[in-house]
Motif scaffolding. Structure first.
Motif, PDB file in Angstrom:
ATOM      1  N   GLU A 169       8.204 -48.172  43.082  1.00  0.00           N
ATOM      2  CA  GLU A 169       8.236 -49.457  43.782  1.00  0.00           C
ATOM      3  C   GLU A 169       8.228 -49.177  45.275  1.00  0.00           C
ATOM      4  OE1 GLU A 169      11.127 -52.243  42.115  1.00  0.00           O
ATOM      5  OE2 GLU A 169      11.379 -50.842  40.442  1.00  0.00           O
ATOM      6  N   ILE A 170       7.359 -49.871  45.991  1.00  0.00           N
ATOM      7  CA  ILE A 170       7.081 -49.512  47.383  1.00  0.00           C
ATOM      8  C   ILE A 170       7.094 -50.754  48.270  1.00  0.00           C
ATOM      9  CG2 ILE A 170       5.279 -48.596  48.909  1.00  0.00           C
ATOM     10  CD1 ILE A 170       4.371 -46.984  46.317  1.00  0.00           C
ATOM     11  N   TYR A 171       7.721 -50.604  49.442  1.00  0.00           N
ATOM     12  CA  TYR A 171       7.648 -51.634  50.474  1.00  0.00           C
ATOM     13  C   TYR A 171       6.706 -51.165  51.569  1.00  0.00           C
ATOM     14  CZ  TYR A 171      11.347 -54.751  48.848  1.00  0.00           C
ATOM     15  OH  TYR A 171      12.079 -55.653  48.132  1.00  0.00           O
ATOM     16  N   GLY A 172       5.725 -51.998  51.893  1.00  0.00           N
ATOM     17  CA  GLY A 172       4.765 -51.678  52.944  1.00  0.00           C
ATOM     18  C   GLY A 172       4.936 -52.577  54.142  1.00  0.00           C
ATOM     19  N   PRO A 173       4.004 -52.530  55.085  1.00  0.00           N
ATOM     20  CA  PRO A 173       4.092 -53.342  56.310  1.00  0.00           C
ATOM     21  C   PRO A 173       3.934 -54.828  56.027  1.00  0.00           C
ATOM     22  CG  PRO A 173       1.958 -52.235  56.158  1.00  0.00           C
ATOM     23  CD  PRO A 173       2.804 -51.674  55.051  1.00  0.00           C
ATOM     24  N   LYS A 174       4.580 -55.638  56.858  1.00  0.00           N
ATOM     25  CA  LYS A 174       4.422 -57.094  56.838  1.00  0.00           C
ATOM     26  C   LYS A 174       4.835 -57.727  55.500  1.00  0.00           C
ATOM     27  CE  LYS A 174       2.518 -56.716  60.909  1.00  0.00           C
ATOM     28  NZ  LYS A 174       3.253 -57.132  62.142  1.00  0.00           N
ATOM     29  N   GLY A 175       5.805 -57.122  54.807  1.00  0.00           N
ATOM     30  CA  GLY A 175       6.261 -57.684  53.539  1.00  0.00           C
ATOM     31  C   GLY A 175       5.408 -57.309  52.343  1.00  0.00           C
TER      32      GLY A 175
ATOM     33  N   LYS B   6       2.259 -46.399  56.318  1.00  0.00           N
ATOM     34  CA  LYS B   6       3.548 -46.756  56.930  1.00  0.00           C
ATOM     35  C   LYS B   6       4.407 -47.524  55.912  1.00  0.00           C
ATOM     36  CE  LYS B   6       2.110 -45.057  60.853  1.00  0.00           C
ATOM     37  NZ  LYS B   6       2.527 -43.697  61.256  1.00  0.00           N
ATOM     38  N   ALA B   7       4.478 -46.982  54.704  1.00  0.00           N
ATOM     39  CA  ALA B   7       5.224 -47.608  53.618  1.00  0.00           C
ATOM     40  C   ALA B   7       6.225 -46.605  53.048  1.00  0.00           C
ATOM     41  CB  ALA B   7       4.269 -48.080  52.530  1.00  0.00           C
ATOM     42  N   ASP B   8       7.212 -47.118  52.337  1.00  0.00           N
ATOM     43  CA  ASP B   8       8.276 -46.278  51.795  1.00  0.00           C
ATOM     44  C   ASP B   8       8.559 -46.614  50.334  1.00  0.00           C
ATOM     45  OD1 ASP B   8       9.128 -44.869  54.293  1.00  0.00           O
ATOM     46  OD2 ASP B   8       9.589 -46.916  54.931  1.00  0.00           O
ATOM     47  N   ILE B   9       8.952 -45.602  49.568  1.00  0.00           N
ATOM     48  CA  ILE B   9       9.393 -45.814  48.194  1.00  0.00           C
ATOM     49  C   ILE B   9      10.749 -46.512  48.226  1.00  0.00           C
ATOM     50  CG2 ILE B   9      10.083 -44.685  46.042  1.00  0.00           C
ATOM     51  CD1 ILE B   9       8.054 -42.484  46.679  1.00  0.00           C
ATOM     52  N   ALA B  10      10.896 -47.573  47.450  1.00  0.00           N
ATOM     53  CA  ALA B  10      12.113 -48.386  47.439  1.00  0.00           C
ATOM     54  C   ALA B  10      12.982 -48.038  46.233  1.00  0.00           C
ATOM     55  CB  ALA B  10      11.739 -49.866  47.416  1.00  0.00           C
ATOM     56  N   THR B  11      14.166 -48.598  46.208  1.00  0.00           N
ATOM     57  CA  THR B  11      15.068 -48.389  45.080  1.00  0.00           C
ATOM     58  C   THR B  11      14.553 -49.157  43.856  1.00  0.00           C
ATOM     59  OG1 THR B  11      16.438 -50.236  45.826  1.00  0.00           O
ATOM     60  CG2 THR B  11      17.082 -48.022  46.538  1.00  0.00           C
ATOM     61  N   PRO B  12      14.839 -48.676  42.648  1.00  0.00           N
ATOM     62  CA  PRO B  12      14.359 -49.337  41.428  1.00  0.00           C
ATOM     63  C   PRO B  12      14.751 -50.814  41.377  1.00  0.00           C
ATOM     64  CG  PRO B  12      15.243 -47.185  40.896  1.00  0.00           C
ATOM     65  CD  PRO B  12      15.580 -47.427  42.336  1.00  0.00           C
ATOM     66  N   ASN B  13      13.796 -51.639  40.938  1.00  0.00           N
ATOM     67  CA  ASN B  13      13.957 -53.086  40.731  1.00  0.00           C
ATOM     68  C   ASN B  13      14.014 -53.908  42.012  1.00  0.00           C
ATOM     69  OD1 ASN B  13      14.047 -52.820  37.852  1.00  0.00           O
ATOM     70  ND2 ASN B  13      16.174 -52.143  38.045  1.00  0.00           N
TER      71      ASN B  13
END
Length: 249
Positions: free
Chosen positions: A83-89, A116-123
């Motif tokens: 699960e990944i968060y990227g730029p601008k939501g 410019k994105a990061d791996i997020a915590t599960p769920n």
């Protein structure tokens, strides 16, 4: 915010070479059969893999070879969902299938650094998506009023067929170029088969993650996302990617 041009848009479903698509489909079939058995009626993952393979014109012989060869395959392919968060939501889900987790993770981090994105915590990202069956029915290229009448007619047919099945948990979204029919995963196959019997044209149907809402990106971030998706598509360790991208602004 619905996708106005669901069929025409290529960002969530990029066009890959046929050979690349087939290789990934065959890999999923073999992994599904190895984990859950070779009977698709008793193995939902295998049933879905076969269904997707047939939609993408993978031959029945190739499908059978991969199912039958699953028990002889000594490679231990494991699923990894990121699960990944990227730029601008931007929210992204990446599914990997590999026998080398370190290789997959190293490659993915390299792609993400350019986005410019990061791996997020599960769920934390999956909550932005709904896991459901999706059936896409194209609309003819008509004038607005005729297209509206066609869409309404299709919608009535779909609702009638679902009433016959006793199914009321269904969403129908009218986009510019198609109807997007969303079902629960358990109702997906029975609804799809019923619509096939009605001679409706189904250009795509599968159970997958659908965004609850979509975000728009500027040209710079759109280009970064496109490069990220291209990299994932070329990576044999990555099976699929979904995002909540909507349109370029």
């Amino acid at each position: 915010m619905p996708r106005k041009h669901l069929i025409a848009s290529g960002i969530n479903k990029k066009q890959q070479s046929q050979a690349k698509i087939w290789n990934k489909l065959a890999k999923e079939i073999k992994a599904a059969a190895k984990v859950g058995g070779t009977n698709p009626e008793a193995n939902p993952r295998l049933k879905a893999a076969i269904d997707k393979a047939l939609q993408n014109n993978l031959s029945r012989d190739s499908i059978d070879r991969n199912i039958n060869g699953a028990t002889k395959d000594k490679d231990n392919q494991t699923d990894y969902l990121f699960e990944i968060y990227g730029p601008k939501g931007l929210a992204i889900i990446v599914m990997g299938l590999t026998d080398n987790q370190n290789r997959l993770l190293s490659s993915l981090k390299g792609y993400l650094s350019k986005l410019k994105a990061d791996i997020a915590t599960p769920n934390s990202v999956k909550m932005n998506f709904k896991y459901c069956g999706e059936i896409i029915i194209p609309l003819n290229k008509l004038e607005d009023q005729e297209k509206k009448e066609e869409a309404n007619n299709y919608e009535l047919i779909i609702l009638e067929k679902c009433m016959e099945l006793g199914i009321d948990d269904i969403d129908i979204i009218i986009n510019d170029d198609c109807l997007q029919v969303l079902t629960t995963p358990k109702d997906f196959y029975v609804v799809r088969d019923k619509l096939n019997e009605s001679n409706l044209t189904l250009v795509n149907s599968e159970v997958r993650y659908i965004p609850n809402d979509y975000i728009n990106l500027d040209n710079e971030n759109y280009e970064k996302l496109t490069r990220f998706l291209d990299s994932c598509e070329e990576d044999d360790d990555i099976q699929w990617v979904v995002t909540n991208f909507g349109e370029v602004i």
